[in-house]
Design a protein around this motif. Sequence first.
Motif, PDB file in Angstrom:
ATOM      1  N   CYS A 140       0.845  -1.202   0.000  1.00 50.99           N
ATOM      2  CA  CYS A 140       0.000   0.000   0.000  1.00 50.99           C
ATOM      3  C   CYS A 140       0.878   1.248   0.000  1.00 50.99           C
ATOM      4  O   CYS A 140       1.930   1.281   0.640  1.00 50.99           O
ATOM      5  N   ILE A 141       0.428   2.260  -0.731  1.00 47.47           N
ATOM      6  CA  ILE A 141       1.097   3.559  -0.699  1.00 47.47           C
ATOM      7  C   ILE A 141       0.071   4.623  -0.329  1.00 47.47           C
ATOM      8  O   ILE A 141      -1.135   4.446  -0.534  1.00 47.47           O
ATOM      9  N   CYS A 142       0.555   5.714   0.209  1.00 49.35           N
ATOM     10  CA  CYS A 142      -0.326   6.805   0.601  1.00 49.35           C
ATOM     11  C   CYS A 142       0.174   8.101  -0.012  1.00 49.35           C
ATOM     12  O   CYS A 142       1.384   8.383  -0.010  1.00 49.35           O
ATOM     13  N   THR A 143      -0.733   8.872  -0.563  1.00 48.26           N
ATOM     14  CA  THR A 143      -0.409  10.178  -1.118  1.00 48.26           C
ATOM     15  C   THR A 143      -1.546  11.134  -0.752  1.00 48.26           C
ATOM     16  O   THR A 143      -2.445  10.753   0.010  1.00 48.26           O
ATOM     17  N   ASP A 144      -1.535  12.341  -1.272  1.00 47.93           N
ATOM     18  CA  ASP A 144      -2.578  13.314  -0.962  1.00 47.93           C
ATOM     19  C   ASP A 144      -3.367  13.694  -2.205  1.00 47.93           C
ATOM     20  O   ASP A 144      -2.793  13.890  -3.289  1.00 47.93           O
ATOM     21  N   ILE A 145      -4.688  13.786  -2.046  1.00 45.69           N
ATOM     22  CA  ILE A 145      -5.531  14.413  -3.062  1.00 45.69           C
ATOM     23  C   ILE A 145      -5.485  15.913  -2.811  1.00 45.69           C
ATOM     24  O   ILE A 145      -5.726  16.375  -1.683  1.00 45.69           O
ATOM     25  N   LEU A 146      -5.154  16.679  -3.850  1.00 51.13           N
ATOM     26  CA  LEU A 146      -4.960  18.116  -3.662  1.00 51.13           C
ATOM     27  C   LEU A 146      -6.273  18.884  -3.617  1.00 51.13           C
ATOM     28  O   LEU A 146      -6.384  19.903  -2.933  1.00 51.13           O
ATOM     29  N   GLU A 147      -7.276  18.430  -4.359  1.00 52.76           N
ATOM     30  CA  GLU A 147      -8.558  19.135  -4.358  1.00 52.76           C
ATOM     31  C   GLU A 147      -9.695  18.170  -4.652  1.00 52.76           C
ATOM     32  O   GLU A 147      -9.732  17.609  -5.748  1.00 52.76           O
ATOM     33  N   PRO A 148     -10.628  17.935  -3.698  1.00 54.13           N
ATOM     34  CA  PRO A 148     -10.591  18.434  -2.312  1.00 54.13           C
ATOM     35  C   PRO A 148      -9.497  17.731  -1.520  1.00 54.13           C
ATOM     36  O   PRO A 148      -9.154  16.588  -1.825  1.00 54.13           O
ATOM     37  N   GLN A 149      -8.958  18.375  -0.565  1.00 57.56           N
ATOM     38  CA  GLN A 149      -7.798  17.861   0.153  1.00 57.56           C
ATOM     39  C   GLN A 149      -8.164  16.664   1.030  1.00 57.56           C
ATOM     40  O   GLN A 149      -9.232  16.593   1.607  1.00 57.56           O
ATOM     41  N   GLY A 150      -7.193  15.742   1.108  1.00 57.10           N
ATOM     42  CA  GLY A 150      -7.376  14.562   1.945  1.00 57.10           C
ATOM     43  C   GLY A 150      -6.433  13.466   1.497  1.00 57.10           C
ATOM     44  O   GLY A 150      -5.994  13.433   0.334  1.00 57.10           O
ATOM     45  N   PRO A 151      -6.063  12.570   2.380  1.00 56.86           N
ATOM     46  CA  PRO A 151      -5.149  11.480   2.028  1.00 56.86           C
ATOM     47  C   PRO A 151      -5.829  10.429   1.138  1.00 56.86           C
ATOM     48  O   PRO A 151      -7.028  10.183   1.246  1.00 56.86           O
ATOM     49  N   LEU A 152      -5.034   9.826   0.261  1.00 58.60           N
ATOM     50  CA  LEU A 152      -5.511   8.737  -0.593  1.00 58.60           C
ATOM     51  C   LEU A 152      -4.602   7.533  -0.393  1.00 58.60           C
ATOM     52  O   LEU A 152      -3.390   7.622  -0.566  1.00 58.60           O
ATOM     53  N   TYR A 153      -5.202   6.418  -0.029  1.00 59.73           N
ATOM     54  CA  TYR A 153      -4.473   5.159   0.105  1.00 59.73           C
ATOM     55  C   TYR A 153      -4.714   4.316  -1.151  1.00 59.73           C
ATOM     56  O   TYR A 153      -5.870   4.099  -1.543  1.00 59.73           O
ATOM     57  N   ILE A 154      -3.615   3.883  -1.772  1.00 58.61           N
ATOM     58  CA  ILE A 154      -3.713   3.050  -2.971  1.00 58.61           C
ATOM     59  C   ILE A 154      -3.224   1.649  -2.622  1.00 58.61           C
ATOM     60  O   ILE A 154      -2.037   1.448  -2.347  1.00 58.61           O
ATOM     61  N   ASN A 155      -4.142   0.698  -2.612  1.00 61.33           N
ATOM     62  CA  ASN A 155      -3.782  -0.688  -2.350  1.00 61.33           C
ATOM     63  C   ASN A 155      -3.292  -1.356  -3.640  1.00 61.33           C
ATOM     64  O   ASN A 155      -4.011  -1.360  -4.645  1.00 61.33           O
ATOM     65  N   ILE A 156      -2.086  -1.879  -3.606  1.00 68.18           N
ATOM     66  CA  ILE A 156      -1.545  -2.616  -4.745  1.00 68.18           C
ATOM     67  C   ILE A 156      -1.942  -4.078  -4.561  1.00 68.18           C
ATOM     68  O   ILE A 156      -1.549  -4.725  -3.586  1.00 68.18           O
ATOM     69  N   CYS A 157      -2.738  -4.600  -5.498  1.00 73.58           N
ATOM     70  CA  CYS A 157      -3.293  -5.946  -5.358  1.00 73.58           C
ATOM     71  C   CYS A 157      -2.823  -6.856  -6.489  1.00 73.58           C
ATOM     72  O   CYS A 157      -2.504  -6.400  -7.591  1.00 73.58           O
ATOM     73  N   SER A 158      -2.801  -8.148  -6.212  1.00 76.79           N
ATOM     74  CA  SER A 158      -2.537  -9.157  -7.240  1.00 76.79           C
ATOM     75  C   SER A 158      -3.834  -9.901  -7.512  1.00 76.79           C
ATOM     76  O   SER A 158      -4.570 -10.250  -6.574  1.00 76.79           O
ATOM     77  N   TRP A 159      -4.104 -10.136  -8.791  1.00 78.90           N
ATOM     78  CA  TRP A 159      -5.356 -10.804  -9.179  1.00 78.90           C
ATOM     79  C   TRP A 159      -5.123 -11.528 -10.498  1.00 78.90           C
ATOM     80  O   TRP A 159      -4.687 -10.921 -11.479  1.00 78.90           O
ATOM     81  N   LYS A 160      -5.424 -12.811 -10.507  1.00 79.95           N
ATOM     82  CA  LYS A 160      -5.153 -13.617 -11.699  1.00 79.95           C
ATOM     83  C   LYS A 160      -6.075 -13.280 -12.864  1.00 79.95           C
ATOM     84  O   LYS A 160      -5.821 -13.697 -13.994  1.00 79.95           O
ATOM     85  N   ARG A 161      -7.145 -12.552 -12.591  1.00 77.95           N
ATOM     86  CA  ARG A 161      -8.032 -12.156 -13.695  1.00 77.95           C
ATOM     87  C   ARG A 161      -7.423 -11.046 -14.549  1.00 77.95           C
ATOM     88  O   ARG A 161      -7.871 -10.798 -15.662  1.00 77.95           O
ATOM     89  N   VAL A 162      -6.432 -10.357 -14.016  1.00 77.43           N
ATOM     90  CA  VAL A 162      -5.758  -9.311 -14.790  1.00 77.43           C
ATOM     91  C   VAL A 162      -4.757  -9.994 -15.733  1.00 77.43           C
ATOM     92  O   VAL A 162      -3.915 -10.768 -15.285  1.00 77.43           O
ATOM     93  N   PRO A 163      -4.837  -9.727 -17.027  1.00 77.46           N
ATOM     94  CA  PRO A 163      -3.933 -10.400 -17.976  1.00 77.46           C
ATOM     95  C   PRO A 163      -2.468 -10.102 -17.693  1.00 77.46           C
ATOM     96  O   PRO A 163      -2.119  -9.024 -17.215  1.00 77.46           O
ATOM     97  N   ALA A 164      -1.632 -11.082 -18.008  1.00 81.40           N
ATOM     98  CA  ALA A 164      -0.189 -10.875 -17.893  1.00 81.40           C
ATOM     99  C   ALA A 164       0.293 -10.034 -19.069  1.00 81.40           C
ATOM    100  O   ALA A 164      -0.367  -9.960 -20.108  1.00 81.40           O
ATOM    101  N   LEU A 165       1.432  -9.401 -18.910  1.00 77.31           N
ATOM    102  CA  LEU A 165       2.002  -8.594 -19.987  1.00 77.31           C
ATOM    103  C   LEU A 165       2.625  -9.521 -21.022  1.00 77.31           C
ATOM    104  O   LEU A 165       3.562 -10.255 -20.731  1.00 77.31           O
TER     105      LEU A 165
END
Length: 309
Positions: free
Chosen positions: A53-78
């Motif tokens: 997980c990473i955390c950054t800020d939304i500038l407008e409207p202000q507030g923290p944003l948490y981005i969960n990095i997930c693994s899922w086999k339904r997402v195609p491989a490159l």
Amino acid sequence: MSSDRDVVVQRASQLWSMLNGLCQWDPEAYRSFVEKQMKSGMEYYEPPRMESCICTDILEPQGPLYINICSWKRVPALQDSSKPLPVYAGSLEADTKEGGPSVVDIAFNPEVLKKCRKNKAEMTQVYMLAQSFAQQHYGIQLASWYTIVSSSPRNSPEDLHRRLGFQQQQVNPDKQSDAAGQSPDSLLQKITSLRLDKENIVGRPVVRKKGLIEVISSTTFKQPEKPEHKLEVKAGAEGFPCKLELTVELPKITSMSEWQLKMSKEDVLLEVEDIYLLLLDFPNAVNENSTVAIFNKKNRRLTVTADIL
């Protein structure tokens, strides 16, 4: 015009017909195919998992944003490094309180994350890609920085599944081969390719039943060939496409009773057992109820026409 249900029933009928033929024609290939579909089915129903997980800020409207990095086999491989990396994003969930933390889940193929975890620089690229994707996908302005955190708010498996739209389902072990989440069309294409690509077959078992006695013998079996054909789009008086015309050369048959023709809005399947096999996608959707098939015995040519929708 038939309904979508009729199309699905027709596809399913084609699928089971091909499966039945494959079972008799090559039991080993049939077993291998079913096992592969069982494995695909189990993978299809595997839930997404949070990796980091990473955390950054939304500038407008202000507030923290948490981005969960997930693994899922339904997402195609490159498959091609020159193309964009496939990702899947769930819904953006904002806190009910003003300025409260927002959460989003972005899923990658597990093999991609496995490879990147071995290299800190590549994992950094994954975080930057997730941040950039979130900004573009949700139309929000984010800070240029981020920090790696141990967890995010509302990060239970149930929350993760809800935002990504995953529904946990029970798979019946006796029907796992049906659980691959694939359409009859895609399975039909796979079976057809399997049948066409199979090599070095010396015989095909022929089973005749009479009462409780089975008589099994062998006959020489040749791979069905793809007949010569031409698919044309015919224009009407105003110059707009109005009809599809398929012409197929069938020099090895003499009667209409020898071939089976199955049409849908999107494609056509022509089969002459052990002799010809043709599966084509249409460039335009057609009204299958308008199909007309004419076989010229003298030229041994089949002409099929259908109106374009």
